[in-house]
Structure formats: C-alpha cells, structure tokens
Write a protein that holds these residues in place. Sequence first.
Motif, mmCIF file in Angstrom:
data_model
loop_
_atom_site.group_PDB
_atom_site.id
_atom_site.type_symbol
_atom_site.label_atom_id
_atom_site.label_comp_id
_atom_site.label_asym_id
_atom_site.label_seq_id
_atom_site.Cartn_x
_atom_site.Cartn_y
_atom_site.Cartn_z
ATOM 1 N N PHE A 95 12.482 65.253 -29.656
ATOM 2 C CA PHE A 95 12.601 66.580 -29.065
ATOM 3 C C PHE A 95 11.293 66.866 -28.349
ATOM 4 O O PHE A 95 10.203 66.567 -28.860
ATOM 5 N N ALA A 96 11.368 67.458 -27.159
ATOM 6 C CA ALA A 96 10.152 67.801 -26.426
ATOM 7 C C ALA A 96 10.442 68.928 -25.450
ATOM 8 O O ALA A 96 11.609 69.272 -25.183
ATOM 9 N N PHE A 97 9.390 69.490 -24.911
ATOM 10 C CA PHE A 97 9.498 70.563 -23.921
ATOM 11 C C PHE A 97 9.102 69.959 -22.575
ATOM 12 O O PHE A 97 8.036 70.223 -22.034
ATOM 13 N N THR A 98 9.984 69.112 -22.034
ATOM 14 C CA THR A 98 9.626 68.335 -20.846
ATOM 15 C C THR A 98 10.093 68.957 -19.544
ATOM 16 O O THR A 98 9.635 68.569 -18.467
ATOM 17 N N GLY A 99 11.020 69.912 -19.593
ATOM 18 C CA GLY A 99 11.505 70.535 -18.372
ATOM 19 C C GLY A 99 12.709 69.834 -17.772
ATOM 20 O O GLY A 99 13.228 68.862 -18.310
ATOM 21 N N MET A 112 4.407 70.321 -28.814
ATOM 22 C CA MET A 112 5.830 70.520 -29.087
ATOM 23 C C MET A 112 6.631 69.229 -28.909
ATOM 24 O O MET A 112 7.537 69.152 -28.071
ATOM 25 N N VAL A 113 6.307 68.218 -29.681
ATOM 26 C CA VAL A 113 7.055 66.964 -29.663
ATOM 27 C C VAL A 113 7.265 66.517 -31.103
ATOM 28 O O VAL A 113 6.321 66.546 -31.899
ATOM 29 N N TYR A 114 8.495 66.123 -31.442
ATOM 30 C CA TYR A 114 8.698 65.539 -32.767
ATOM 31 C C TYR A 114 9.867 64.563 -32.717
ATOM 32 O O TYR A 114 10.793 64.701 -31.908
ATOM 33 N N VAL A 115 9.784 63.566 -33.582
ATOM 34 C CA VAL A 115 10.859 62.580 -33.710
ATOM 35 C C VAL A 115 12.021 63.240 -34.456
ATOM 36 O O VAL A 115 11.815 63.918 -35.469
ATOM 37 N N LEU A 116 13.231 63.043 -33.971
ATOM 38 C CA LEU A 116 14.389 63.675 -34.600
ATOM 39 C C LEU A 116 14.639 63.091 -35.984
ATOM 40 O O LEU A 116 14.579 61.876 -36.172
ATOM 41 N N PRO A 117 14.932 63.950 -36.947
ATOM 42 C CA PRO A 117 15.285 63.456 -38.283
ATOM 43 C C PRO A 117 16.653 62.795 -38.274
ATOM 44 O O PRO A 117 17.471 63.024 -37.383
ATOM 45 N N ASP A 118 16.907 61.991 -39.283
ATOM 46 C CA ASP A 118 18.195 61.298 -39.388
ATOM 47 C C ASP A 118 19.314 62.278 -39.726
ATOM 48 O O ASP A 118 19.154 63.165 -40.570
ATOM 49 N N THR A 119 20.426 62.127 -39.046
ATOM 50 C CA THR A 119 21.607 62.922 -39.332
ATOM 51 C C THR A 119 22.816 62.222 -38.727
ATOM 52 O O THR A 119 22.684 61.424 -37.787
ATOM 53 N N THR A 120 23.970 62.526 -39.266
ATOM 54 C CA THR A 120 25.206 61.989 -38.704
ATOM 55 C C THR A 120 25.685 62.825 -37.518
ATOM 56 O O THR A 120 26.639 62.447 -36.844
ATOM 57 N N LEU A 121 25.028 63.941 -37.260
ATOM 58 C CA LEU A 121 25.427 64.837 -36.178
ATOM 59 C C LEU A 121 24.920 64.313 -34.828
ATOM 60 O O LEU A 121 23.945 63.571 -34.775
#
Length: 338
Positions: A95-99, A112-121
């Motif tokens: 996730f990031a705020f890249t525009g 404002m950058v982070y690796v997405l957590p694991d999910t089945t969604l």
Amino acid sequence: MKSINNSSIVLNRHPQGKACVEDFRLVNQPVASLKPGEFLVENIWLSIDPYTRPRLNPNITYVEPIKLEHLIQGETVGRVIQSKSPKYQVGQLVFAFTGWQKYCVLNEHDFMVYVLPDTTLPESVFLGVAGTPGRAAYFGINKIAKPKPGETMVVSAATGAVGSVAGQLGKIAGCKVIGIAGTEEKCRYAVETLGFDSCLNYNCKGLAKALAQECPDGVDVYFENVGGRVSAIVARYLNQGARVPICGSAALYDEGQDVDGNTLSQFYSSLPNAPESRFFLVTEWFNEYIDSIEWLIKAVESGQLHYRETITQGLEQAPQAFIDLLESKHIGKQLVRV
C-alpha cells in the motif's frame, strides 16, 4: 535494464464548479533509475476519493492544493517489480500514496508505505473496507461517536466506502441505523445487504418528514459525510448529548471555497441544542492503524462486514471515474484497475 515508460494523470486546469474530464491530462515520461534504498512499484489498484476534489481548487488552505501540471494524489496498491532496498522484495504487494500513475519509485524511508498483510480477501480491500475509508468509519465510530445499544444512528452517503462501514459498525454496536443515500437502488442495498434498519432517498420529496417517522425518539449519532441540505435536515432531530463525527462535506466541494471541517463544526456548534461534533482525520490515530486493519479484515472474513466495489478499467479512465464518484454514480468503493 530496459527503460520503463510511466503514464500519469496531472491537473490540467482548476475546475470551475463541477470537475470535468478536461481538467485532467495524461502524460508519459521515463521512470528514473533506482538509487540505493529505493524500489519500483507497478500499481494495480488506484483509490478514487471525494476528498481529492477540494485539493483541485487553487485557494484551499486546510490541505495542500494540487498545482497545475502536478500529479493527482491518491492511494494505491501495487507490486514491487524492482528493488535496491533490503526492506522491500520483488513480488511483495504494498500500500502506498503514489498518486494517479502506473509506476512509482519509492524510498524505504517513505512514511505511508507498508507491505500488505496476508489475507484470503482481494488486495483491493486495502483501499476500501480495510483501507482509509474503513479506518475513517472505524475511528469515527469508536473514538468520537461511541454508540450505545438502543441508540439511533443516521449515516449520510450511506452506501459509500465510509458510510457503508460506519452504518454496519453502528449495527454491531446495537444501534438502530438509518441511512441516507441518493437512489432507490442504493437504499435497497443499504437495507438488504448492509443490514441498515432503513434508508431514505434524499432526492425524494419529504426527506424531513420521512426522517422524523424513522427517528421518533430523535437522533443520537449522526455520521457526517456530506454537509449541505441533508445535514440541515438531520440537525433538526439531534438529541441532547448527540455526537456528530465529521468525516467529510462532499456537498460543498464544488463551491470553490476554502471548505474544511470547521465549516460544519461551526454549523453544529451554532445549534440551540449543540451536539458534540468535530472534524477528524484518520491520521490522528496512525499508531493504531495495524490494530484497525486487523480488526476490519477479520470482520470482513467472518461476515460481520459487507462491502462492494465499483471498478473502472484503465488509468486513462481515472478522471471519468472521479467525476462519476462526485456525481454519486457508484456504490461502495470507487476503484480504478490500473
């Protein structure tokens, strides 16, 4: 390594009243080579948000306006495709705020950058129900509204990305929840899928009378997303001790004025029976982001929260998707599949 050409959307001119496609322009330019600590993200999903509209005005002060020929700002979910950072690996979803752009070079120290957590969604949920809109509802309800079982809650823009979550959180808290939306289709969705007790179409005559019938004991919580005529009507029925989290004022965005949260705060403070109200930003609780995301993800996975997405294909269609959002042609979260 073969050079990559980036496509992006910039502000072509400041809107005069309602935004139109001609206010934006698609540009192309090469992506710069990575420096140590940098990584390249190819965006997959772009979030289209109403709060972008006031930033297109040149005279706004409560947030930084977007200048002519500058990139339109927005949140994205993308995949790391090159990296010179030990913190970010090729293949990771972030996730990031890249525009509004296809590619973006980011630095490992970007805030404002982070690796997405694991999910089945699907990863798109991190721009909607488990992203900033979901967090806005989560914090607005839990930190400001603090609903109690048996209370009556009204939610404007009830089927939007924020309002749909806010209303469902009200139901989880044991409230009677009345939504306000702009079409009969949206009202049915609010009741039949989201579980609201009822939903009123603000385009129909007699909104005030209908709201009075649905809220015979008054309104204890009003989740504010729009301002304008709807808010003036809801304000008539606010009880002593009512709470009003102010998340947005979409009805005022096209006026070109410096509209911020104080505009609505001053309105509510002027009422004879003034509720507890305040404008808020999700970043106030940045240190609780991880907990809020985990809760929202679990709530969706368990079936407690429902969501819907309106998806537009192609970055070049982002301006039209934005206009559709402002004209309330969407249900749920408005997204662009880049």
